[in-house]
Design a protein around this motif. Structure first.
Motif, PDB file in Angstrom:
ATOM      1  N   LEU A   1       3.963  -2.460 -19.981  1.00 38.11           N
ATOM      2  CA  LEU A   1       5.032  -1.950 -19.111  1.00 38.11           C
ATOM      3  C   LEU A   1       6.369  -2.596 -19.461  1.00 38.11           C
ATOM      4  O   LEU A   1       7.394  -1.898 -19.569  1.00 38.11           O
ATOM      5  CB  LEU A   1       4.686  -2.206 -17.636  1.00 38.11           C
ATOM      6  N   ASP A   2       6.372  -3.905 -19.647  1.00 37.46           N
ATOM      7  CA  ASP A   2       7.626  -4.595 -19.968  1.00 37.46           C
ATOM      8  C   ASP A   2       8.186  -4.141 -21.319  1.00 37.46           C
ATOM      9  O   ASP A   2       9.400  -4.046 -21.498  1.00 37.46           O
ATOM     10  CB  ASP A   2       7.432  -6.117 -19.963  1.00 37.46           C
ATOM     11  N   ASN A   3       7.297  -3.866 -22.282  1.00 40.52           N
ATOM     12  CA  ASN A   3       7.756  -3.331 -23.571  1.00 40.52           C
ATOM     13  C   ASN A   3       8.539  -2.044 -23.355  1.00 40.52           C
ATOM     14  O   ASN A   3       9.629  -1.858 -23.892  1.00 40.52           O
ATOM     15  CB  ASN A   3       6.560  -3.056 -24.488  1.00 40.52           C
ATOM     16  N   VAL A   4       7.968  -1.159 -22.550  1.00 41.53           N
ATOM     17  CA  VAL A   4       8.631   0.133 -22.319  1.00 41.53           C
ATOM     18  C   VAL A   4       9.907  -0.060 -21.491  1.00 41.53           C
ATOM     19  O   VAL A   4      10.925   0.598 -21.745  1.00 41.53           O
ATOM     20  CB  VAL A   4       7.655   1.120 -21.620  1.00 41.53           C
ATOM     21  N   LEU A   5       9.852  -0.979 -20.527  1.00 38.62           N
ATOM     22  CA  LEU A   5      11.043  -1.209 -19.698  1.00 38.62           C
ATOM     23  C   LEU A   5      12.215  -1.725 -20.534  1.00 38.62           C
ATOM     24  O   LEU A   5      13.356  -1.312 -20.333  1.00 38.62           O
ATOM     25  CB  LEU A   5      10.724  -2.216 -18.579  1.00 38.62           C
ATOM     26  N   VAL A   6      11.918  -2.616 -21.475  1.00 34.76           N
ATOM     27  CA  VAL A   6      12.991  -3.117 -22.351  1.00 34.76           C
ATOM     28  C   VAL A   6      13.579  -1.948 -23.149  1.00 34.76           C
ATOM     29  O   VAL A   6      14.800  -1.786 -23.247  1.00 34.76           O
ATOM     30  CB  VAL A   6      12.469  -4.222 -23.303  1.00 34.76           C
ATOM     31  N   ALA A   7      12.685  -1.119 -23.684  1.00 38.36           N
ATOM     32  CA  ALA A   7      13.153   0.030 -24.474  1.00 38.36           C
ATOM     33  C   ALA A   7      13.999   0.963 -23.603  1.00 38.36           C
ATOM     34  O   ALA A   7      15.075   1.415 -24.020  1.00 38.36           O
ATOM     35  CB  ALA A   7      11.953   0.777 -25.049  1.00 38.36           C
ATOM     36  N   LEU A   8      13.539   1.231 -22.406  1.00 39.15           N
ATOM     37  CA  LEU A   8      14.296   2.108 -21.500  1.00 39.15           C
ATOM     38  C   LEU A   8      15.624   1.475 -21.106  1.00 39.15           C
ATOM     39  O   LEU A   8      16.649   2.156 -21.024  1.00 39.15           O
ATOM     40  CB  LEU A   8      13.476   2.392 -20.238  1.00 39.15           C
ATOM     41  N   GLY A   9      15.587   0.174 -20.845  1.00 42.70           N
ATOM     42  CA  GLY A   9      16.801  -0.540 -20.440  1.00 42.70           C
ATOM     43  C   GLY A   9      17.869  -0.459 -21.517  1.00 42.70           C
ATOM     44  O   GLY A   9      19.046  -0.213 -21.228  1.00 42.70           O
TER      45      GLY A   9
ATOM     46  N   GLY B   1      23.618  -3.645 -19.079  1.00 44.61           N
ATOM     47  CA  GLY B   1      24.022  -4.174 -17.786  1.00 44.61           C
ATOM     48  C   GLY B   1      23.739  -5.662 -17.628  1.00 44.61           C
ATOM     49  O   GLY B   1      22.700  -6.151 -18.060  1.00 44.61           O
ATOM     50  N   PHE B   2      24.681  -6.359 -17.044  1.00 43.35           N
ATOM     51  CA  PHE B   2      24.481  -7.771 -16.728  1.00 43.35           C
ATOM     52  C   PHE B   2      23.727  -7.909 -15.407  1.00 43.35           C
ATOM     53  O   PHE B   2      23.051  -8.884 -15.179  1.00 43.35           O
ATOM     54  CB  PHE B   2      25.844  -8.473 -16.581  1.00 43.35           C
ATOM     55  N   TRP B   3      23.937  -6.927 -14.509  1.00 42.01           N
ATOM     56  CA  TRP B   3      23.434  -7.106 -13.155  1.00 42.01           C
ATOM     57  C   TRP B   3      22.342  -6.129 -12.767  1.00 42.01           C
ATOM     58  O   TRP B   3      21.538  -6.423 -11.914  1.00 42.01           O
ATOM     59  CB  TRP B   3      24.589  -6.984 -12.147  1.00 42.01           C
ATOM     60  N   ARG B   4      22.362  -4.933 -13.372  1.00 43.66           N
ATOM     61  CA  ARG B   4      21.370  -3.951 -12.952  1.00 43.66           C
ATOM     62  C   ARG B   4      19.979  -4.429 -13.364  1.00 43.66           C
ATOM     63  O   ARG B   4      19.737  -4.721 -14.536  1.00 43.66           O
ATOM     64  CB  ARG B   4      21.679  -2.590 -13.592  1.00 43.66           C
ATOM     65  N   ALA B   5      19.099  -4.506 -12.375  1.00 47.42           N
ATOM     66  CA  ALA B   5      17.770  -5.073 -12.633  1.00 47.42           C
ATOM     67  C   ALA B   5      17.011  -4.241 -13.653  1.00 47.42           C
ATOM     68  O   ALA B   5      17.029  -3.006 -13.589  1.00 47.42           O
ATOM     69  CB  ALA B   5      16.991  -5.158 -11.333  1.00 47.42           C
TER      70      ALA B   5
ATOM     71  N   ALA C   1      13.310   3.086 -10.184  1.00 52.15           N
ATOM     72  CA  ALA C   1      13.494   4.322 -10.964  1.00 52.15           C
ATOM     73  C   ALA C   1      13.047   4.125 -12.403  1.00 52.15           C
ATOM     74  O   ALA C   1      12.406   4.995 -13.006  1.00 52.15           O
ATOM     75  CB  ALA C   1      14.961   4.738 -10.919  1.00 52.15           C
ATOM     76  N   ARG C   2      13.389   2.961 -12.968  1.00 53.07           N
ATOM     77  CA  ARG C   2      13.031   2.703 -14.361  1.00 53.07           C
ATOM     78  C   ARG C   2      11.520   2.504 -14.504  1.00 53.07           C
ATOM     79  O   ARG C   2      10.923   2.943 -15.491  1.00 53.07           O
ATOM     80  CB  ARG C   2      13.806   1.497 -14.884  1.00 53.07           C
ATOM     81  N   ILE C   3      10.926   1.842 -13.531  1.00 55.49           N
ATOM     82  CA  ILE C   3       9.463   1.656 -13.586  1.00 55.49           C
ATOM     83  C   ILE C   3       8.778   3.024 -13.531  1.00 55.49           C
ATOM     84  O   ILE C   3       7.810   3.276 -14.256  1.00 55.49           O
ATOM     85  CB  ILE C   3       8.988   0.732 -12.443  1.00 55.49           C
TER      86      ILE C   3
END
Lengths: 254, 316
Positions: A98-106, A114-118, A123-125
């Motif tokens: 999940l974190d792999n995909v979240l980094v890619a999406l981010g 973003g510095f602040w957007r989690a 929504a991203r999850i």
């Protein structure tokens, strides 16, 4: 004549005395599915590496929608819409799927990170889970990369490649290292997911059955040169391709 | 999953408790805690780099720069406000890091560590040779004002404690938020696989440069607060053993949370104080043995004591 989505003109690349690319001219139209074939060392991966900025050609030009991208670094080429997967999956081994995909999406979601957007916004999850479902990876969501089988790693690598909805996806041997039973369903999963994004697809493949089944057009490499380029059946029955790429003996057996 | 009320409320309660404790604790303990908080900022800065796979053996450069900027702010620019001195320390450290970052972010592993060490030793050499800055003796600072109020004696020490604790709390909160953002979490991704980060469309060097500057700014804040707290500055602040001590405390602390550096820093200062009191000639041995025990039994550092362990799965 319309501008092709990708065009290479007279690409040359040598590593010392080894010529990896010699006057490579390839023209790809939007939404084509192109198989790239060739024996080991024929120049297929060098071609992908040059198009995606990993290697700079010694000579020649690479055009994306008519724009010269020859000297651009990988991240800028990715931002333009040309993405790639790797023969050896390039993942973040210490993180979960999940974190792999979240980094890619981010990274894909905004040009200025973003510095602040989690990173882990609801929504991203949700987007990440949807992507994992598209590639049949939902059950691996919370696993670490180090415990995943090769086929799953390959799928995840490709899934991460496509998060920014690229215009062109280059897949470097998407089924290598995967068992014969898994190869066909995995390739079907990949291409179904990619077709839904209307991306242009180029895939390097050694299994001619996969090429025959999925590619509408084939580019065959030998010794750094393109020896055949055209409709799949035509290229696979070409005498040079049979001799230098597929192997005459093997072809006779088939 | 923790609710937002706990996630926000608990750190704030701890902060209020720390401020209250500052008024109750004996002077020596308040001073040790203050120094631990100031140095904790430097360890926090190292944690930021370590999460991205970089270990700096030269954080004394920014610790020293922050301290000297604050000291020169008082002596040359006649700035007396503690917050302005703090801002000066942060700005000078950040500006130098911005310049050096163009070079340092090209390097990884031992090359980054040694190059950062080299720069800190250049500063040390310059300070030692500079008689205008007090050479090896350094120079003293008067007690600053706090938001325009000139405190003296115990009141000044309390004000300084509140300032340091507030800066440490704010820095930890902001860094926590940053580390949870895409740009912040990119550090972990870079540590794991730089090629993939570039092929996802992010600039590895750009991200590391930002982290390096942020890290220097934190270390500069720690240096400025230490200078104001001790009222004295000397070149040892930039010496390699000081940088080594920060790395030592960072390993002792662990990188699991922004609170870990402050915990580790406090534990380290206490161990050193008691070891020195009871065994003045062999106190380093006690500190070394502590490190050995932590590495063997808590490879994730002291913070691993607070991490939730995965529940055992029982088969039915």
């Amino acid at each position: 004549m319309s501008t092709p989505i990708l065009e290479t003109r007279n690409l040359d690349k040598a590593f010392g005395a080894v010529i990896a690319a010699a006057a490579v001219n390839v023209r790809v139209e939007a939404q084509e599915i192109v198989g790239v074939i060739g024996a080991n060392g024929a120049g297929k991966t060098t071609f992908v590496n040059m198009v995606t900025g990993y290697l700079t050609p010694d000579a020649g030009t690479i055009l994306y929608r008519g724009r010269d991208i020859t000297a651009l670094p990988p991240r800028e080429i990715t931002r333009l819409g040309i993405c790639r997967s790797f023969q050896i999956p390039q993942l973040f081994p210490g993180l979960t799927v999940l974190d792999n995909v979240l980094v890619a999406l981010g990274i894909a979601s905004s040009r200025r990170l973003g510095f602040w957007r989690a990173l882990r916004s609801p929504a991203r999850i949700e987007s990440a889970e949807r992507l994992l479902a598209d590639y049949g990876l939902s059950e691996f969501r919370d696993r670490m990369i180090t415990v995943l089988p090769q086929g799953v790693r390959k799928l995840l690598d490709i899934a991460m490649t496509t998060v920014g909805r690229p215009a062109i996806v280059l897949l470097d041997e998407p089924t290598s290292g995967i068992s014969v039973e898994e190869k066909f369903p995995i390739m079907t999963t990949i291409l179904d997911a990619l077709r839904a994004t209307e991306a242009t697809i180029m895939f390097i493949e050694h299994d001619m059955e996969i090429v025959e089944r999925h590619a509408a057009r084939v580019v065959a490499f030998y010794d750094g040169r393109v020896i055949a380029d055209g409709p799949t059946r035509e290229v696979l029955t070409n005498a040079d391709v049979r001799q230098y790429v597929i192997g005459a003996e093997l072809h006779r057996r088939r | 999953m923790r609710g937002p009320a706990v996630a926000i409320g608990l750190p704030f309660l701890l902060f209020c408790g720390l401020i209250a404790a500052g008024f109750l604790m004996p002077g020596w303990l308040r001073f040790i805690t203050l120094i631990a908080l100031a140095k904790g900022l430097v360890v926090l800065s190292l944690m930021l780099l370590m999460r991205a796979g970089l270990v700096s053996f030269g954080q004394g450069l920014y610790y020293g720069l922050g301290a000297y900027a604050a000291g020169l702010g008082v002596n040359l620019l006649k700035v007396t406000e503690a917050l302005a001195l703090l801002a000066l320390g942060v700005a000078v450290a950040g500006a130098v890091a911005w310049v050096l970052g163009f070079l340092l972010t090209r390097y990884r592993e031992i090359f980054f560590a040694m190059l950062s060490l080299a720069f800190s030793m250049i500063l040390y050499g310059l300070l030692v040779k500079s008689s205008a800055l007090g050479s090896t003796d350094g120079f003293n600072l008067p007690t600053p004002t706090f938001l325009g109020f000139a405190f003296a004696g115990t009141a000044a020490r309390h004000a300084l404690f509140v300032l340091t604790a507030s800066v440490a709390f704010a820095a930890a909160l902001l860094l926590h938020r940053y580390l949870g953002s895409t740009r912040g979490y990119l550090g972990e991704a870079i540590r794991e696989n730089e090629i993939r980060v570039e092929y996802l469309g992010a600039s590895v060097r750009g991200a590391l440069h930002v982290k390096y500057v942020l890290s220097a700014a934190l270390a500069g804040a720690g240096g400025a607060l230490t200078a104001v707290a001790t009222g004295h500055i000397d070149p040892d602040l930039a010496y390699w053993t000081t940088s080594g001590e920060f790395v030592f405390v960072a390993i002792l602390s662990g990188t699991g949370s922004v609170a870990a550096p402050f915990l580790g820093s406090f534990v380290f200062e206490m161990i050193r104080t008691y070891a020195f009191a009871y065994s003045p000639n062999t106190w380093q041995m006690v500190v070394g043995a502590t490190m050995l025990l932590v590495i063997i039994f808590m490879p994730g550092g002291l913070w691993s004591l607070f991490r939730r362990r995965p529940r055992l799965v029982t088969r039915s």
